[in-house]
Structures are given as C-alpha cells and as structure tokens.
Design an enzyme around this catalytic site. Structure first.
Site, mmCIF file in Angstrom:
data_model
loop_
_atom_site.group_PDB
_atom_site.id
_atom_site.type_symbol
_atom_site.label_atom_id
_atom_site.label_comp_id
_atom_site.label_asym_id
_atom_site.label_seq_id
_atom_site.Cartn_x
_atom_site.Cartn_y
_atom_site.Cartn_z
ATOM 1 N N ARG A 22 41.013 -9.440 67.109
ATOM 2 C CA ARG A 22 40.185 -8.132 67.551
ATOM 3 C C ARG A 22 40.581 -7.213 66.568
ATOM 4 N NH1 ARG A 22 40.133 -7.063 74.046
ATOM 5 N NH2 ARG A 22 39.903 -4.989 72.991
ATOM 6 N N ARG A 58 44.498 3.371 72.097
ATOM 7 C CA ARG A 58 43.612 2.950 73.308
ATOM 8 C C ARG A 58 44.566 3.441 74.547
ATOM 9 N NH1 ARG A 58 43.315 -2.973 71.665
ATOM 10 N NH2 ARG A 58 42.337 -3.199 73.643
ATOM 11 N N LYS A 116 43.554 -7.685 82.577
ATOM 12 C CA LYS A 116 42.789 -7.476 83.488
ATOM 13 C C LYS A 116 41.447 -8.646 83.161
ATOM 14 C CE LYS A 116 41.025 -3.390 81.929
ATOM 15 N NZ LYS A 116 41.986 -3.235 80.852
ATOM 16 N N ARG A 128 48.835 -10.658 71.387
ATOM 17 C CA ARG A 128 47.532 -11.462 71.343
ATOM 18 C C ARG A 128 46.859 -11.629 70.192
ATOM 19 N NH1 ARG A 128 43.714 -8.340 75.605
ATOM 20 N NH2 ARG A 128 43.650 -6.850 74.075
ATOM 21 N N ARG A 182 35.404 3.347 82.701
ATOM 22 C CA ARG A 182 36.294 3.880 82.048
ATOM 23 C C ARG A 182 36.691 5.303 82.297
ATOM 24 N NH1 ARG A 182 37.259 -0.873 78.580
ATOM 25 N NH2 ARG A 182 39.009 -0.756 77.316
#
Ligand code: AMP
Length: 197
Positions: A144, A155, A19, A132, A93
C-alpha cells in the site's frame, strides 16, 4: 441469540488497529457483508477508473477523500442490497459521514446496532503498519502506498482530528463498546464477540 440482532456493525479505531482483519472474520461468522471503503477506493485506483484517478493522490498522501464521494459510494452499495446486513470497516470517518449514514439507514429501516472501538496505543500502530508493508513486500504483493512511516503518522493525526469525535457520537447513542486491540488475533476477536451479546 439470533443473527438478526446485529445487522449493522461499525468498526471504529485508528489505522493499523486491525479493523479490516477482525471485520472480515466477524462478517464470515455472522453472515454479514463487509464494506471496506479503503478496499473499494484502492480497487478503483488499481483499475484506473475516473474515481480512482481522482482519489489516488489523496490516498497516497494519507488524507481523507471528500465526504460526498464516500457517501455516494455507500448509498450505492446499500441500494443494491435485498436486506441490510453489513459491517463497515473504515466508514464513517467524519461526523458528516456518520450523520449521512444515520439518515440513510433510517430510510432503510436498519439502524446501527453495535460499534466496537479497537483501542491500540499509538506506538504499536505505526509499528504494525510499517510491518504490514514489509510483509506484503516479502510475499511479493503490492505494498500500500500509504503504509510508509511518514504517511502512517499523518493518517494517525487525521484520525485524531476527524474520526475520534465519532467516539462521542456513537457513545451518546449507546452502542459503542471499547475493545483492547492488543493481543493475538484470536484474543481480540474473542473480546469483540463478547461485547456483541
Ligand atoms: P483504510 O484502508 O481504511 O485505511 O483507508 C485507506 C485510505 O482510503 C484512507 O487513508 C483515505 O484516504 C481513504 N478512505 C477510506 N475510507 C474513507 C472514508 N470513510 N472517508 C474518507 N477517506 C477514506
């Protein structure tokens, strides 16, 4: 096709669907402002603001930050704009966030115009998130705290429970369209653009 056609775009999709990357590109092409709530919250954490200290454990655990905090953040962002031309990445969300956003946008006279949903199979998502983290680390960048396999799985679960209901919410309004999110960045972007016209 005039630019004014799509003033409020919402990117939906699970964590790791791409996204952020796709929203960034579309924002540049269409001269829209990208609002990424994850980026905003991470920035607060990095700066050690009061909000940052409050939300850090929540982000680290891969949980959702309370709706009231997000809604206040978005209200603030939109209030500072001359004209509302935005792409939301990572917001809303929850159904409560979507309802609040609808009310806010109605006040501003700028309804949601398109909701691309990036479809990516679960097994691909976890792999992408872990990758990532690995790549950021290889570049010497901060990784992160929630890009670990364990938190990534949590998640995905939270996405399924809390965010997936938004697919029906926006389908019912007629502005959701599904995009196959597997492929090169360009291929996926082409599909997103195709659905906008
Ligand atoms: P993201 O970068 O979109 O994956 O978001 C990273 C984290 O920020 C999430 O796992 C949540 O902890 C928090 N977050 C971002 N956007 C929202 C939202 N709309 N509602 C609740 N929490 C959020």
């Amino acid at each position: 096709m005039t630019q004014a056609k799509h003033n409020v775009v919402i990117f939906l999709g699970p964590p790791g669907a791409g996204k952020g990357t796709q929203a960034e590109r579309l924002a540049q092409d269409k001269d829209l402002v990208k609002i990424s709530t994850g980026d905003i919250l991470r920035d607060h954490v990095t700066r050690g603001t009061e909000l940052g200290q409050q939300v850090k454990p929540i982000l680290d655990a891969g949980q959702l930050v309370p709706d009231e905090i997000l809604i206040a953040l978005i209200r603030d962002k939109l209030a500072g704009m001359d004209q509302v031309r935005v792409i939301f990445d990572g917001f809303p969300r929850t159904t409560a966030q979507a309802q609040e956003l609808d009310m806010l946008l109605e006040e501003l006279g700028a309804p949601v115009s398109a909701v691309p949903l990036l479809d990516v199979p679960d097994d691909v998502l976890i792999g992408r998130i872990v990758e990532r983290g690995r790549q950021a680390s290889a570049r010497g960048e901060a990784v992160r705290s929630d890009d670990t396999e364990e938190v990534a799985r949590r998640r995905q679960e939270i996405y399924r429970e809390q965010t997936q209901p938004l697919i029906d919410y926006y389908s019912a309004r007629g502005n959701l369209y599904r995009v196959n999110g597997v492929g090169s960045m360009d291929e996926v972007y082409g599909r997103i653009q195709g659905g906008l016209n």
